[in-house]
Write a protein that holds these residues in place. Structure first.
Motif, PDB file in Angstrom:
ATOM      1  N   PRO A  96       0.829  -1.205   0.000  1.00 49.91           N
ATOM      2  CA  PRO A  96       0.000   0.000   0.000  1.00 49.91           C
ATOM      3  C   PRO A  96       0.867   1.260   0.000  1.00 49.91           C
ATOM      4  N   THR A  97       0.338   2.338  -0.568  1.00 44.62           N
ATOM      5  CA  THR A  97       1.070   3.599  -0.663  1.00 44.62           C
ATOM      6  C   THR A  97       0.688   4.525   0.494  1.00 44.62           C
ATOM      7  N   LEU A  98       1.171   5.764   0.425  1.00 43.75           N
ATOM      8  CA  LEU A  98       0.845   6.748   1.462  1.00 43.75           C
ATOM      9  C   LEU A  98      -0.637   7.104   1.482  1.00 43.75           C
ATOM     10  N   SER A  99      -1.366   6.694   0.450  1.00 50.26           N
ATOM     11  CA  SER A  99      -2.818   6.920   0.450  1.00 50.26           C
ATOM     12  C   SER A  99      -3.476   6.194   1.619  1.00 50.26           C
ATOM     13  N   LEU A 100      -2.744   5.259   2.222  1.00 49.99           N
ATOM     14  CA  LEU A 100      -3.247   4.537   3.387  1.00 49.99           C
ATOM     15  C   LEU A 100      -3.597   5.495   4.530  1.00 49.99           C
ATOM     16  N   LEU A 101      -3.009   6.684   4.520  1.00 49.16           N
ATOM     17  CA  LEU A 101      -3.271   7.672   5.574  1.00 49.16           C
ATOM     18  C   LEU A 101      -4.720   8.161   5.550  1.00 49.16           C
ATOM     19  N   TRP A 102      -5.422   7.937   4.431  1.00 47.87           N
ATOM     20  CA  TRP A 102      -6.820   8.325   4.340  1.00 47.87           C
ATOM     21  C   TRP A 102      -7.743   7.298   5.000  1.00 47.87           C
ATOM     22  N   LEU A 103      -7.223   6.128   5.310  1.00 51.32           N
ATOM     23  CA  LEU A 103      -8.057   5.051   5.833  1.00 51.32           C
ATOM     24  C   LEU A 103      -8.749   5.400   7.154  1.00 51.32           C
ATOM     25  N   PRO A 104      -8.094   6.077   8.111  1.00 43.79           N
ATOM     26  CA  PRO A 104      -8.802   6.429   9.350  1.00 43.79           C
ATOM     27  C   PRO A 104     -10.059   7.276   9.108  1.00 43.79           C
ATOM     28  N   ILE A 105     -10.011   8.173   8.119  1.00 45.18           N
ATOM     29  CA  ILE A 105     -11.191   8.997   7.816  1.00 45.18           C
ATOM     30  C   ILE A 105     -12.312   8.133   7.263  1.00 45.18           C
ATOM     31  N   LEU A 106     -11.951   7.208   6.374  1.00 45.56           N
ATOM     32  CA  LEU A 106     -12.953   6.293   5.825  1.00 45.56           C
ATOM     33  C   LEU A 106     -13.537   5.411   6.924  1.00 45.56           C
ATOM     34  N   THR A 107     -12.687   4.960   7.828  1.00 50.98           N
ATOM     35  CA  THR A 107     -13.152   4.105   8.925  1.00 50.98           C
ATOM     36  C   THR A 107     -14.082   4.871   9.855  1.00 50.98           C
ATOM     37  N   LEU A 108     -13.757   6.139  10.128  1.00 50.05           N
ATOM     38  CA  LEU A 108     -14.625   6.969  10.965  1.00 50.05           C
ATOM     39  C   LEU A 108     -15.992   7.137  10.319  1.00 50.05           C
ATOM     40  N   LEU A 109     -16.014   7.385   9.012  1.00 48.60           N
ATOM     41  CA  LEU A 109     -17.277   7.518   8.290  1.00 48.60           C
ATOM     42  C   LEU A 109     -18.071   6.225   8.366  1.00 48.60           C
TER      43      LEU A 109
ATOM     44  N   ASP B 223     -12.204   8.967  -4.023  1.00 46.09           N
ATOM     45  CA  ASP B 223     -13.018   9.943  -4.739  1.00 46.09           C
ATOM     46  C   ASP B 223     -14.024  10.523  -3.744  1.00 46.09           C
ATOM     47  N   TRP B 224     -13.752  11.743  -3.284  1.00 49.10           N
ATOM     48  CA  TRP B 224     -14.588  12.313  -2.222  1.00 49.10           C
ATOM     49  C   TRP B 224     -15.989  12.639  -2.700  1.00 49.10           C
ATOM     50  N   GLN B 225     -16.208  12.770  -3.996  1.00 49.83           N
ATOM     51  CA  GLN B 225     -17.555  13.051  -4.504  1.00 49.83           C
ATOM     52  C   GLN B 225     -18.518  11.909  -4.198  1.00 49.83           C
ATOM     53  N   ILE B 226     -18.022  10.665  -4.303  1.00 52.17           N
ATOM     54  CA  ILE B 226     -18.917   9.541  -4.040  1.00 52.17           C
ATOM     55  C   ILE B 226     -19.071   9.281  -2.541  1.00 52.17           C
ATOM     56  N   LEU B 227     -18.332  10.043  -1.714  1.00 50.29           N
ATOM     57  CA  LEU B 227     -18.447   9.878  -0.266  1.00 50.29           C
ATOM     58  C   LEU B 227     -19.384  10.912   0.364  1.00 50.29           C
ATOM     59  N   ILE B 228     -19.829  11.886  -0.420  1.00 50.84           N
ATOM     60  CA  ILE B 228     -20.731  12.911   0.116  1.00 50.84           C
ATOM     61  C   ILE B 228     -22.047  12.282   0.561  1.00 50.84           C
ATOM     62  N   TYR B 229     -22.604  11.434  -0.300  1.00 48.98           N
ATOM     63  CA  TYR B 229     -23.876  10.789   0.047  1.00 48.98           C
ATOM     64  C   TYR B 229     -23.744   9.885   1.268  1.00 48.98           C
ATOM     65  N   PRO B 230     -22.748   8.975   1.347  1.00 49.86           N
ATOM     66  CA  PRO B 230     -22.598   8.184   2.573  1.00 49.86           C
ATOM     67  C   PRO B 230     -22.425   9.041   3.826  1.00 49.86           C
TER      68      PRO B 230
END
Length: 264
Positions: A141-154, A231-238
């Motif tokens: 995995p790359t440094l994009s893994l740092l976004w995972l906590p935000i996704l997990t919180l959501l 893609d934060w656009q598809i995360l607005i609805y969730p």
């Protein structure tokens, strides 16, 4: 609301000790201990990969590895496992702890907090196992893994909102529990975990995005599989759905929690 948060803070030692005791009990009573926490989701990966790998690997051209489909499966199942565990356990959390509710004075929200904390601990162990498996398969995995906590919180906001609301309703209408179990089975197949969305025409893709877990799972896949920013656009609805679910849960809790003990 401030009083509720303060009450939970005052009960933090009770919550921590309950999570720890539940974890220790689960490990001590099993010879395989921690293995059972990760073996079920990984067994799911193995089954689906065995059946569908030859068909689906060609649909994942962005991955330069022979294990593209198992990696894709693992990321989605990791997200779904956390979601379904929180919802499923919150569904019966008041019913299963009826004696505790009647005998002890403590913030009632401590019970779903314990469930969420325990599920998060299990998911963390699963995540570490997944990283190890990815490394063995040659996928880093790359440094994009740092976004995972935000996704997990959501994901936790969505799961806790739905789980708490449905758990309160289940106290009064026991059929809710049966319906939710069926809904979770449908939800798994209506989320792009086993398949990719591009298998469907645009109209059906839009329909699948009605499921709030679709965007969240795609976020997990972006981070863990493809090494890119979600893609934060598809995360607005969730996100909006999660806020509404939490708001509904808070409303139901404020209105019904005093009656829960009497009904139980």
């Amino acid at each position: 609301m401030n009083k509720t948060i303060n009450d939970l803070w005052q009960a933090r030692q009770f919550i921590k000790s309950s999570i720890r005791n539940e974890f220790v009990t689960r490990v001590v009573r099993s010879r395989l201990g921690l293995v059972w926490i990760v073996i079920y989701p990984l067994a799911q990966v193995a089954i689906y990969a065995f059946v569908l790998s030859a068909l689906m690997t060609a649909k994942l051209p962005g991955l330069q590895t022979a294990y593209a489909y198992p990696i894709y499966l693992t990321s989605g199942i990791m997200a779904w496992t956390l979601f379904s565990e929180v919802v499923g356990r919150c569904l019966n959390v008041f019913i299963e702890n009826s004696n505790l509710l009647k005998k002890m004075a403590f913030p009632r929200l401590a019970l779903p907090a314990i469930v969420t904390g325990s599920a998060m601990l299990n998911n963390t162990l699963l995540f570490l196992s997944v990283l190890l498996i990815f490394a063995i398969l040659g996928h880093t995995p790359t440094l994009s893994l740092l976004w995972l906590p935000i996704l997990t919180l959501l994901l936790l906001m969505l799961a806790l909102g739905l789980g708490l609301a449905l758990g309160l309703l289940n106290v009064f209408f026991r059929d809710v529990g049966q319906l939710v179990s069926i809904a979770l089975q449908f939800g798994f197949w209506l989320t792009p975990i086993v398949y990719t969305l591009d298998l469907f025409p645009p109209t059906y893709q839009k329909m699948l995005h009605i499921n709030p877990m679709t965007g969240i799972v795609q976020g997990y896949q972006a981070v863990l599989v493809f090494g890119r920013t979600p893609d934060w656009q598809i995360l607005i609805y969730p996100a909006l759905f999660a806020i509404m679910a939490l708001s509904l849960a808070v409303f139901l809790y404020s209105r019904a929690i005093d009656e829960v003990v009497d009904v139980l």
